[in-house]
Design an enzyme around this catalytic site. Structure first.
Site, PDB file in Angstrom:
ATOM      1  N   CYS A  77       4.399 -16.037  14.649  1.00  0.00           N
ATOM      2  CA  CYS A  77       3.748 -15.004  13.840  1.00  0.00           C
ATOM      3  C   CYS A  77       4.468 -14.887  12.502  1.00  0.00           C
ATOM      4  O   CYS A  77       5.681 -15.068  12.420  1.00  0.00           O
ATOM      5  CB  CYS A  77       3.836 -13.685  14.589  1.00  0.00           C
ATOM      6  SG  CYS A  77       3.130 -12.296  13.712  1.00  0.00           S
ATOM      7  N   CYS A 173       2.683  -6.087  19.701  1.00  0.00           N
ATOM      8  CA  CYS A 173       3.191  -6.086  18.335  1.00  0.00           C
ATOM      9  C   CYS A 173       4.049  -4.842  18.222  1.00  0.00           C
ATOM     10  O   CYS A 173       3.636  -3.767  18.640  1.00  0.00           O
ATOM     11  CB  CYS A 173       2.039  -6.055  17.329  1.00  0.00           C
ATOM     12  SG  CYS A 173       2.633  -5.958  15.620  1.00  0.00           S
ATOM     13  N   GLN A 297       2.504   3.848   0.778  1.00  0.00           N
ATOM     14  CA  GLN A 297       3.673   3.128   1.300  1.00  0.00           C
ATOM     15  C   GLN A 297       3.546   3.035   2.815  1.00  0.00           C
ATOM     16  O   GLN A 297       3.267   4.034   3.469  1.00  0.00           O
ATOM     17  CB  GLN A 297       4.967   3.876   0.936  1.00  0.00           C
ATOM     18  CG  GLN A 297       5.264   3.914  -0.548  1.00  0.00           C
ATOM     19  CD  GLN A 297       5.821   2.606  -1.079  1.00  0.00           C
ATOM     20  OE1 GLN A 297       6.047   1.647  -0.339  1.00  0.00           O
ATOM     21  NE2 GLN A 297       6.021   2.543  -2.383  1.00  0.00           N
ATOM     22  N   TYR A 326       2.439   2.898 -12.894  1.00  0.00           N
ATOM     23  CA  TYR A 326       2.012   2.206 -11.665  1.00  0.00           C
ATOM     24  C   TYR A 326       2.120   3.221 -10.507  1.00  0.00           C
ATOM     25  O   TYR A 326       2.846   3.005  -9.546  1.00  0.00           O
ATOM     26  CB  TYR A 326       2.887   0.976 -11.374  1.00  0.00           C
ATOM     27  CG  TYR A 326       3.023   0.012 -12.533  1.00  0.00           C
ATOM     28  CD1 TYR A 326       2.127  -1.040 -12.676  1.00  0.00           C
ATOM     29  CD2 TYR A 326       4.037   0.164 -13.478  1.00  0.00           C
ATOM     30  CE1 TYR A 326       2.258  -1.930 -13.741  1.00  0.00           C
ATOM     31  CE2 TYR A 326       4.165  -0.718 -14.536  1.00  0.00           C
ATOM     32  CZ  TYR A 326       3.284  -1.764 -14.663  1.00  0.00           C
ATOM     33  OH  TYR A 326       3.417  -2.643 -15.713  1.00  0.00           O
ATOM     34  N   GLU A 347      -2.334   4.394 -13.444  1.00  0.00           N
ATOM     35  CA  GLU A 347      -2.664   3.523 -12.316  1.00  0.00           C
ATOM     36  C   GLU A 347      -3.955   2.754 -12.625  1.00  0.00           C
ATOM     37  O   GLU A 347      -4.888   3.289 -13.191  1.00  0.00           O
ATOM     38  CB  GLU A 347      -2.818   4.381 -11.044  1.00  0.00           C
ATOM     39  CG  GLU A 347      -3.505   3.743  -9.863  1.00  0.00           C
ATOM     40  CD  GLU A 347      -2.838   2.471  -9.341  1.00  0.00           C
ATOM     41  OE1 GLU A 347      -1.597   2.437  -9.236  1.00  0.00           O
ATOM     42  OE2 GLU A 347      -3.578   1.518  -9.058  1.00  0.00           O
ATOM     43  N   ASP A 396       7.079   1.566 -11.139  1.00  0.00           N
ATOM     44  CA  ASP A 396       7.054   0.987  -9.784  1.00  0.00           C
ATOM     45  C   ASP A 396       5.959  -0.076  -9.733  1.00  0.00           C
ATOM     46  O   ASP A 396       4.948   0.091  -9.054  1.00  0.00           O
ATOM     47  CB  ASP A 396       6.789   2.117  -8.772  1.00  0.00           C
ATOM     48  CG  ASP A 396       6.843   1.630  -7.326  1.00  0.00           C
ATOM     49  OD1 ASP A 396       7.242   0.471  -7.079  1.00  0.00           O
ATOM     50  OD2 ASP A 396       6.482   2.427  -6.433  1.00  0.00           O
ATOM     51  N   CYS A 423       9.488  -3.869  -5.648  1.00  0.00           N
ATOM     52  CA  CYS A 423       9.426  -4.506  -4.335  1.00  0.00           C
ATOM     53  C   CYS A 423       9.744  -5.986  -4.468  1.00  0.00           C
ATOM     54  O   CYS A 423       9.588  -6.746  -3.526  1.00  0.00           O
ATOM     55  CB  CYS A 423       8.055  -4.292  -3.697  1.00  0.00           C
ATOM     56  SG  CYS A 423       6.703  -4.779  -4.751  1.00  0.00           S
TER      57      CYS A 423
HETATM   58  N1  SAH Z   1       4.307   4.224  -6.948  1.00  0.00           N
HETATM   59  C1  SAH Z   1       3.285   4.085  -5.947  1.00  0.00           C
HETATM   60  C2  SAH Z   1       2.545   2.749  -5.971  1.00  0.00           C
HETATM   61  C3  SAH Z   1       3.352   1.515  -6.213  1.00  0.00           C
HETATM   62  S1  SAH Z   1       2.493   0.003  -5.889  1.00  0.00           S
HETATM   63  C4  SAH Z   1       3.842   4.384  -4.564  1.00  0.00           C
HETATM   64  O1  SAH Z   1       5.039   4.495  -4.381  1.00  0.00           O
HETATM   65  O2  SAH Z   1       3.043   4.538  -3.630  1.00  0.00           O
HETATM   66  C5  SAH Z   1       2.064  -0.547  -7.490  1.00  0.00           C
HETATM   67  C6  SAH Z   1       0.809   0.077  -8.039  1.00  0.00           C
HETATM   68  O3  SAH Z   1       0.581  -0.509  -9.334  1.00  0.00           O
HETATM   69  C7  SAH Z   1      -0.445  -0.176  -7.223  1.00  0.00           C
HETATM   70  O4  SAH Z   1      -1.050   1.062  -6.942  1.00  0.00           O
HETATM   71  C8  SAH Z   1      -1.334  -1.011  -8.162  1.00  0.00           C
HETATM   72  O5  SAH Z   1      -2.706  -0.723  -8.036  1.00  0.00           O
HETATM   73  C9  SAH Z   1      -0.825  -0.627  -9.532  1.00  0.00           C
HETATM   74  N2  SAH Z   1      -1.041  -1.626 -10.598  1.00  0.00           N
HETATM   75  C10 SAH Z   1      -0.998  -2.982 -10.464  1.00  0.00           C
HETATM   76  N3  SAH Z   1      -1.200  -3.567 -11.650  1.00  0.00           N
HETATM   77  C11 SAH Z   1      -1.379  -2.582 -12.565  1.00  0.00           C
HETATM   78  C12 SAH Z   1      -1.653  -2.559 -13.970  1.00  0.00           C
HETATM   79  N4  SAH Z   1      -1.763  -3.700 -14.652  1.00  0.00           N
HETATM   80  N5  SAH Z   1      -1.778  -1.366 -14.576  1.00  0.00           N
HETATM   81  C13 SAH Z   1      -1.652  -0.214 -13.884  1.00  0.00           C
HETATM   82  N6  SAH Z   1      -1.405  -0.168 -12.543  1.00  0.00           N
HETATM   83  C14 SAH Z   1      -1.279  -1.331 -11.887  1.00  0.00           C
END
Ligand code: SAH
Length: 465
Positions: A77, A173, A297, A326, A347, A396, A423
């Site tokens: 897996c 799982c 998350q 983001y 976002e 992020d 990440c």
């Molecule tokens: N901070 C949030 C999400 C992080 S994940 C948390 O902790 O839950 C990264 C996010 O960036 C995702 O929601 C994705 O849709 C967004 N994203 C990706 N590319 C982007 C872009 N070019 N402009 C704006 N947002 C974007």
């Protein structure tokens, strides 16, 4: 060293994707399933100019870093490739991988990387699992070598790594919960009994595509999202009846339709069959509403640890204007809002922004504004003029990191406090290298949201030079 030859190796280091490496005859040799400190026998199956890959045949002397893997599907897996490494060593390897990323991909020679913050819940930690149906079942080596005959035309489980058409039929799982595994097994039986066909990735026929289970960590709520290739009201009624009778823990059922060839659990339409169509979960004092297609998350407990680090690193003041870039469903924005004057979240996905607004409202938070758009285009001088110059930046981004244009704009703004959550430490290091003339990396805190995988979240605190 020839392709096909059997070699004895003393493994040296963890490598990418849960493998380990060592050197032999001037080659770097990668072995999946081996652990640094192991002496192993392995068969070379790939040879390139500078590296080779070998299949683990036998562990001659086990490494002290080893532990017993819990799952029957371990190594076949793609889910948890580090189950055989004791958790302390996993954490050390993750800390080292962040350090390596900053040295090799960012060119930083000495960065302060704190010890990775781990968790007591190393199994059953995910609030969301996406299982796939397939008409191509992949058998494990144990299944193949047994005398049993298997019908390979139906599988419900997880993909094998690197093969999107083949799925391992999982009866256990350890990632979500025992209930989730029971549900998978019951859905398989129900589908087989009723002759519901799985999606065939080559011929593009079949009804069943994915089974997505979202189970709240903090509340007694659970969502089943059955992704099918078309609407079938009768079948869905039967499925709803089955869930309500056998799994009263399921509070809502969604049927997402994906008739396209793309193998994703996102679809054209999401029909709520029963319940509210959402689940709620809590991070800190905030309650979040999570729709079937919303990003959240996947490890609720550790997400809170991650956000607490970000909060501490941002050293927020009640007068601050913070940009949360983001921002997904606004989880960080809501988490920090009580500590500051105003938060502006950005976002890309409109659905997530709608969720973010609803989340803020439901938590009685009024000092947040969410903007939908692509950071690359949206984040410019006009944006700053409209929303104000931020005192603090929190970013992020997804695995790919930030677009160079976004990095340029950060350079223009250059607020004193800047926190970068990532990440993917490689792209984090790359982006921060571009800003190293104006920002010094004060420290980096890795947080483990994904035990038994090589994935790591890292939070970097930047100080203006
Ligand atoms: N901070 C949030 C999400 C992080 S994940 C948390 O902790 O839950 C990264 C996010 O960036 C995702 O929601 C994705 O849709 C967004 N994203 C990706 N590319 C982007 C872009 N070019 N402009 C704006 N947002 C974007």
């Amino acid at each position: 060293m020839k392709k096909g030859s059997i070699v004895t190796l003393e493994m040296e280091k963890f490598a990418d994707r849960g493998k380990s490496l060592t050197k032999l005859d001037g080659y770097v040799v990668f072995v999946a399933g081996a652990v640094p400190g192991d002496t192993v026998k392995a068969r070379v199956f790939k040879k390139r100019k500078k590296f080779a890959e070998a299949t683990l045949l036998e562990v001659v002397t086990p490494s002290p870093l080893r532990t017993e893997a819990k799952c029957a599907y371990f190594l076949t897996c793609g889910g948890c490739k580090w189950q055989h490494v004791n958790y302390e060593s996993q954490l050390e390897a993750k800390t080292q991988s962040v350090r390596d990323a900053f040295e090799h991909h960012g060119g930083f020679d000495s960065v302060q990387v704190e010890n990775t913050l781990g968790t007591d819940n190393t199994y059953y930690y995910r609030n969301k699992m996406e299982f796939s149906f397939s008409s191509g079942r992949w058998l494990t080596p144990t299944e193949i070598s047994s005398d049993e005959k298997f019908d390979t035309s139906f599988a419900l489980g997880l993909h094998v790594p690197g093969n999107w058409a083949k799925v391992l039929d999982l009866s256990e799982c350890h990632l979500q919960s025992e209930l989730s595994a029971e549900l998978v097994n019951a859905v398989r039986t129900l589908s087989l009994e009723n002759g519901w066909k799985p999606w065939d990735t080559r011929r593009h026929v079949g009804y069943l595509r994915h089974l997505v289970i979202r189970q709240s960590t903090k509340m007694p709520e659970m969502m089943v999202n059955l992704v099918t290739s078309y609407v079938d009201t009768e079948r869905m009624a039967l499925f709803a009846e089955f869930l309500q009778a056998q799994f009263p823990q399921v509070t809502t059922l969604v049927n997402t339709i994906n008739s396209t060839q793309a193998q994703t659990a996102f679809g054209e339409e999401a029909h709520v069959i029963f319940g509210s169509g959402v689940v709620h979960d809590k991070i800190g004092d905030c309650t979040f509403e999570i729709a079937s297609n919303a990003f959240f998350q996947t490890n609720t407990v550790q997400a809170q640890v991650l956000y607490e680090v970000a909060l501490e690193y941002a050293e927020l003041k009640p007068t601050d204007l913070v940009y949360d870039l983001y921002c997904g469903a606004g989880t960080i924005s809501c988490f920090i809002a009580p500590h500051v004057k105003q938060v502006v979240g950005v976002e890309l996905i409109n659905e997530a922004v709608k969720n973010a607004r609803r989340n803020a409202k439901a938590n009685g938070i009024e000092n947040v504004t969410f903007v939908t758009g692509d950071m690359m285009r949206l984040f410019n001088a006009a944006f700053v003029k409209k929303h104000g110059r931020p005192d603090v930046l929190i970013v992020d981004p997804p695995r790919a990191g930030m677009h160079p244009k976004v990095v340029d704009q950060i350079r223009e703004l250059a607020p004193d406090r800047f926190v970068y959550i990532s990440c993917n430490p490689m792209t984090q290091a790359r982006d921060l290298a571009l800003l190293s003339d104006i920002y010094k990396i004060d420290k980096i805190q890795p947080v483990d949201l994904f035990p038994h995988t090589h994935h790591i979240e890292s939070v970097a605190r930047l100080k203006k030079k």
